[in-house]
Design a protein around this motif. Structure first.
Motif, short mmCIF file in Angstrom:
data_model
loop_
_atom_site.label_atom_id
_atom_site.label_comp_id
_atom_site.label_asym_id
_atom_site.label_seq_id
_atom_site.Cartn_x
_atom_site.Cartn_y
_atom_site.Cartn_z
N TYR A 143 -8.64 0.55 4.51
CA TYR A 143 -8.45 0.51 5.96
C TYR A 143 -9.65 -0.19 6.58
O TYR A 143 -10.80 0.11 6.23
CB TYR A 143 -8.33 1.92 6.56
N ARG A 144 -9.38 -1.13 7.48
CA ARG A 144 -10.44 -1.80 8.24
C ARG A 144 -10.21 -1.56 9.72
O ARG A 144 -9.12 -1.83 10.24
CB ARG A 144 -10.42 -3.31 7.96
N ALA A 145 -11.26 -1.08 10.39
CA ALA A 145 -11.19 -0.81 11.82
C ALA A 145 -11.21 -2.13 12.61
O ALA A 145 -11.63 -3.17 12.08
CB ALA A 145 -12.36 0.06 12.25
N PRO A 146 -10.75 -2.11 13.88
CA PRO A 146 -10.78 -3.33 14.70
C PRO A 146 -12.18 -3.93 14.77
O PRO A 146 -13.17 -3.21 14.95
CB PRO A 146 -10.33 -2.82 16.08
N TYR A 147 -12.25 -5.25 14.58
CA TYR A 147 -13.55 -5.92 14.58
C TYR A 147 -13.34 -7.42 14.74
O TYR A 147 -12.39 -7.98 14.18
CB TYR A 147 -14.29 -5.64 13.25
N GLY A 148 -14.21 -8.06 15.52
CA GLY A 148 -14.18 -9.51 15.65
C GLY A 148 -12.85 -10.07 16.14
O GLY A 148 -12.41 -11.12 15.68
N GLY A 149 -12.22 -9.34 17.05
CA GLY A 149 -10.95 -9.82 17.60
C GLY A 149 -9.73 -9.43 16.79
O GLY A 149 -8.60 -9.70 17.20
N LYS A 150 -9.93 -8.83 15.62
CA LYS A 150 -8.81 -8.38 14.79
C LYS A 150 -8.55 -6.90 15.05
O LYS A 150 -9.47 -6.13 15.32
CB LYS A 150 -9.11 -8.61 13.31
N GLY A 151 -7.28 -6.50 14.93
CA GLY A 151 -6.91 -5.11 15.13
C GLY A 151 -7.03 -4.29 13.84
O GLY A 151 -7.72 -4.70 12.89
N HIS A 152 -6.37 -3.15 13.83
CA HIS A 152 -6.35 -2.30 12.64
C HIS A 152 -5.72 -3.05 11.46
O HIS A 152 -4.69 -3.71 11.62
CB HIS A 152 -5.52 -1.04 12.89
N ARG A 153 -6.32 -2.93 10.27
CA ARG A 153 -5.76 -3.57 9.08
C ARG A 153 -5.72 -2.57 7.93
O ARG A 153 -6.72 -1.90 7.64
CB ARG A 153 -6.62 -4.78 8.67
N ILE A 154 -4.56 -2.50 7.30
CA ILE A 154 -4.38 -1.64 6.12
C ILE A 154 -3.81 -2.50 5.00
O ILE A 154 -2.94 -3.33 5.23
CB ILE A 154 -3.43 -0.47 6.43
N SER A 155 -4.34 -2.30 3.80
CA SER A 155 -3.75 -2.95 2.63
C SER A 155 -3.55 -1.91 1.54
O SER A 155 -4.35 -0.98 1.38
CB SER A 155 -4.65 -4.09 2.12
N VAL A 156 -2.45 -2.05 0.80
CA VAL A 156 -2.11 -1.13 -0.29
C VAL A 156 -1.69 -1.96 -1.50
O VAL A 156 -0.95 -2.94 -1.36
CB VAL A 156 -0.96 -0.16 0.11
N ASN A 157 -2.17 -1.57 -2.68
CA ASN A 157 -1.86 -2.32 -3.90
C ASN A 157 -0.35 -2.35 -4.17
O ASN A 157 0.31 -1.31 -4.10
CB ASN A 157 -2.57 -1.71 -5.11
N TYR A 158 0.15 -3.51 -4.54
CA TYR A 158 1.59 -3.70 -4.73
C TYR A 158 2.14 -2.96 -5.94
O TYR A 158 3.33 -2.63 -6.00
CB TYR A 158 1.90 -5.20 -4.88
N ASP A 159 1.27 -2.69 -6.95
CA ASP A 159 1.78 -2.20 -8.24
C ASP A 159 1.73 -0.69 -8.40
O ASP A 159 1.86 -0.17 -9.51
CB ASP A 159 1.00 -2.86 -9.39
N LEU A 160 1.56 0.05 -7.30
CA LEU A 160 1.59 1.52 -7.37
C LEU A 160 3.04 1.99 -7.46
O LEU A 160 3.95 1.36 -6.92
CB LEU A 160 0.94 2.12 -6.12
N ASN A 161 3.24 3.13 -8.13
CA ASN A 161 4.59 3.71 -8.10
C ASN A 161 4.89 4.19 -6.68
O ASN A 161 3.97 4.34 -5.86
CB ASN A 161 4.74 4.81 -9.16
N PRO A 162 6.17 4.42 -6.31
CA PRO A 162 6.50 4.72 -4.91
C PRO A 162 5.75 5.91 -4.31
O PRO A 162 5.37 5.88 -3.14
CB PRO A 162 8.01 4.99 -4.95
N TYR A 163 5.53 6.96 -5.12
CA TYR A 163 4.83 8.15 -4.59
C TYR A 163 3.35 7.86 -4.36
O TYR A 163 2.77 8.27 -3.34
CB TYR A 163 5.01 9.34 -5.53
N ALA A 164 2.73 7.14 -5.30
CA ALA A 164 1.32 6.77 -5.13
C ALA A 164 1.17 5.80 -3.95
O ALA A 164 0.20 5.88 -3.19
CB ALA A 164 0.79 6.13 -6.42
#
Length: 203
Positions: A43-64
């Motif tokens: 998770y990255r908080a708003p900074y430098g003109g960008k808003g909230h950013r979240i990234s999640v790894n593509y290869d996790l199983n659905p529950y993870a």
């Protein structure tokens, strides 16, 4: 393509609509990321003109994938409420994580063992982050089988193993929660998580 349709490829289908609504409500840039060995999500908080950013790894199983997504949205919600005044995995974050996990409990999205592990984790104030091993192990059980992949805790002492980057180590004794391992080429000592995934060379 509709974001819920995309999310359904990575999440339990019943969870996708709510995560889609969160992305819109929090005006969040949500990215499905490549694999990162050091973390499942970010998770990255708003900074430098960008808003909230979240990234999640593509290869996790659905529950993870879902647990990681809720984990990161709880950071976002905590930042909105407290900015930098709250600790990253402090009581405010824990309270938000618990509350934001509740709709998925009500929809019965999780298998019983994962639900129990999440509940136990949230009721344990000593657990500082989602590196909680009981929760991690319960999520791993739903991964697709991987050939030639072992966890450090399952190897015998003195077994030799390799990381994805090619470095080779010999497993040593357990020190509190981690295993002391020696890099064969440099003789330097590193501490490994019990659930670190490695390739066995000689064991």
């Amino acid at each position: 393509m509709d974001k819920v349709k995309v999310l359904e490829k990575y999440l339990p289908p019943d969870a996708a609509p709510l995560i889609g609504r969160w992305i819109d409500y929090f005006k969040c840039e949500f990215k499905i990321s490549r694999n990162r060995n050091s973390k499942f999500g970010d998770y990255r908080a708003p900074y430098g003109g960008k808003g909230h950013r979240i990234s999640v790894n593509y290869d996790l199983n659905p529950y993870a994938f879902l647990v990681t997504t809720v984990h990161e949205f709880a950071h976002l919600h905590t930042w909105n409420e407290h900015k930098q005044k709250a600790k990253p995995h402090g009581t405010e974050w824990k309270s938000n994580f618990k509350r934001m996990m509740q709709p998925f409990f009500e929809k019965d999205v999780f298998p019983a063992d994962i639900k129990q592990a999440i509940t136990s984790y949230l009721n344990n104030p000593a657990a500082s982050s989602c590196s909680d091993l009981t929760l991690y192990r319960s999520l791993r059980k739903y991964d697709a089988p991987k050939e030639d992949v072992h966890t450090v805790e399952k190897l015998r002492v003195n077994a030799v193993f390799k990381l994805k980057d090619g470095r080779v180590f010999r497993k040593g004794e357990k020190l509190r929660k981690r295993f002391k391992c020696v890099e064969v080429s440099s003789k330097r000592v590193y501490l490994f998580s019990p659930v670190a995934e490695v390739e066995l060379i000689d064991g």
